[in-house]
Enzyme design. Structure first.
Site, PDB file in Angstrom:
ATOM      1  N   HIS A  49     -20.759  21.859   0.545  1.00 14.00           N
ATOM      2  CA  HIS A  49     -21.749  22.989   0.715  1.00 14.00           C
ATOM      3  C   HIS A  49     -22.534  22.998  -0.532  1.00 14.00           C
ATOM      4  O   HIS A  49     -23.622  23.640  -0.545  1.00 14.00           O
ATOM      5  CB  HIS A  49     -21.076  24.208   1.231  1.00 14.00           C
ATOM      6  CG  HIS A  49     -22.106  24.949   1.896  1.00 14.00           C
ATOM      7  ND1 HIS A  49     -23.234  24.756   2.174  1.00 14.00           N
ATOM      8  CD2 HIS A  49     -21.655  26.079   2.909  1.00 14.00           C
ATOM      9  CE1 HIS A  49     -24.030  25.738   3.099  1.00 14.00           C
ATOM     10  NE2 HIS A  49     -22.907  26.437   3.400  1.00 14.00           N
ATOM     11  N   ARG A  50     -22.331  22.404  -1.513  1.00 14.29           N
ATOM     12  CA  ARG A  50     -23.233  22.584  -2.698  1.00 14.29           C
ATOM     13  C   ARG A  50     -24.407  21.676  -2.646  1.00 14.29           C
ATOM     14  O   ARG A  50     -25.351  21.842  -3.166  1.00 14.29           O
ATOM     15  CB  ARG A  50     -22.431  21.806  -4.084  1.00 14.29           C
ATOM     16  CG  ARG A  50     -21.125  22.801  -4.367  1.00 14.29           C
ATOM     17  CD  ARG A  50     -20.154  22.259  -5.424  1.00 14.29           C
ATOM     18  NE  ARG A  50     -19.838  21.080  -5.096  1.00 14.29           N
ATOM     19  CZ  ARG A  50     -18.655  20.150  -5.946  1.00 14.29           C
ATOM     20  NH1 ARG A  50     -18.361  20.836  -7.114  1.00 14.29           N
ATOM     21  NH2 ARG A  50     -18.195  19.222  -5.438  1.00 14.29           N
TER      22      ARG A  50
END
Length: 305
Positions: free
Chosen positions: A277-278
């Site tokens: 999700h970064r």
């Protein structure tokens, strides 16, 4: 008339004197060291003597033995394994890799894909040696071309985009798990991918894969459909942005306005995408799965180009 044979003499019993606890010498030493009262321990030795194992069980140094029980229906009971089995080098590496991913913030997206056309395509090319793995790899690779962010790797400076689409696929082998890689999957024909995959699986089973054949993946597929798993989520490998968990294709009854009874049969497969999700967001994952679904449901013929 012969006299009946004399009965065997009864086995002599031994009873300790009042206030004396019968115990083996070793049991006495262990009980004294553990500061245990021998009278509080139920002896299992001959004549009810307290044995060393009785003391060890009382102190927790040894697990009591479970009584043998007959299985239901008179069948022989199954002997279950017990105790520590050390990891092999491969199992230790898998364990370390799994732990290393715990620091990565991930999310998962799930979608059902209609598989009727894909299945029909597979049945038509199966006699040519083309596998489901090769077809899925090609479909995923074509979807990645449209959404290269899922083929990226996180860095503190930003997302590192990979110019090659190298699809790794998890394979269970004796003593562990390995992920052979189909390189340049978007550029190669499905026939070539099928031949290469057969070769890679053979090497994996004989432990002859070169490092570049299992550590060069940019995206991973974990397929447990052949085991009948209906849905699952996979753990993201280090250095990658996404992994696709592929479950079994199942026949379902779904609404259909054009059907006579308003219902029809359909083959559906559930896939779950796990992403870093970064650098990958929910919309990225959703659009990727939409494209993959469109390729499999409506454009399966492009897999053979």
């Amino acid at each position: 008339k012969k006299a009946a044979p004399a009965a065997a003499p009864a086995k002599p019993a031994w009873t300790p004197a009042a206030g004396v606890v019968a115990a083996t010498p070793t049991a006495k030493v262990l009980a004294k060291k553990a500061k245990l009262d021998l009278a509080s321990i139920q002896g299992t030795g001959e004549f009810g003597r307290v044995t060393a194992d009785d003391v060890r069980i009382a102190t927790g140094a040894k697990e009591p033995e479970r009584p043998k029980r007959a299985a239901a229906g008179g069948a022989e009971p199954v002997e279950m394994p017990s105790g520590l089995v050390p990891f092999t080098g491969m199992q230790r590496a898998v364990s370390n890799n799994m732990v290393a991913t715990l620091s990565i913030p991930v999310f998962r997206c799930t979608r059902e894909i209609v598989m009727d056309k894909f299945d029909a395509l597979y049945q038509s090319v199966k006699p040519k040696g083309i596998s489901v793995s090769a077809l899925l790899t090609k479909a995923v690779a074509l979807a990645i071309e449209k959404h290269p962010i899922v083929n990226s790797e996180f860095s503190e400076e930003g997302a590192i985009f990979k110019p090659d689409v190298n699809i790794a696929m998890a394979v269970a082998i004796e003593g562990g798990l390995i992920t052979p890689v189909l390189k340049y999957a978007n550029e190669r024909s499905v026939t070539e991918l099928a031949e290469n995959w057969k070769e890679l699986v053979g090497k994996a089973k004989t432990n002859t894969l070169a490092p570049d054949e299992y550590n060069s993946g940019t995206f991973t597929i974990s397929n447990m459909g052949m085991f009948g798993v209906s849905e699952f989520g996979a753990i993201l490998p280090q250095g990658q942005g996404g992994i696709l968990a592929v479950a079994a294709t199942q026949e379902k009854i779904v609404p259909d306005d054009r059907a006579i009874l308003g219902m029809k049969r359909e083959k559906r497969m559930t896939v779950t995408l796990t992403c870093d999700h970064r650098q990958i967001y929910g919309s990225d994952a959703a659009f990727f799965l939409k494209t993959l679904s469109d390729i499999i449901e409506n454009k399966s013929e492009t897999l053979l180009l």
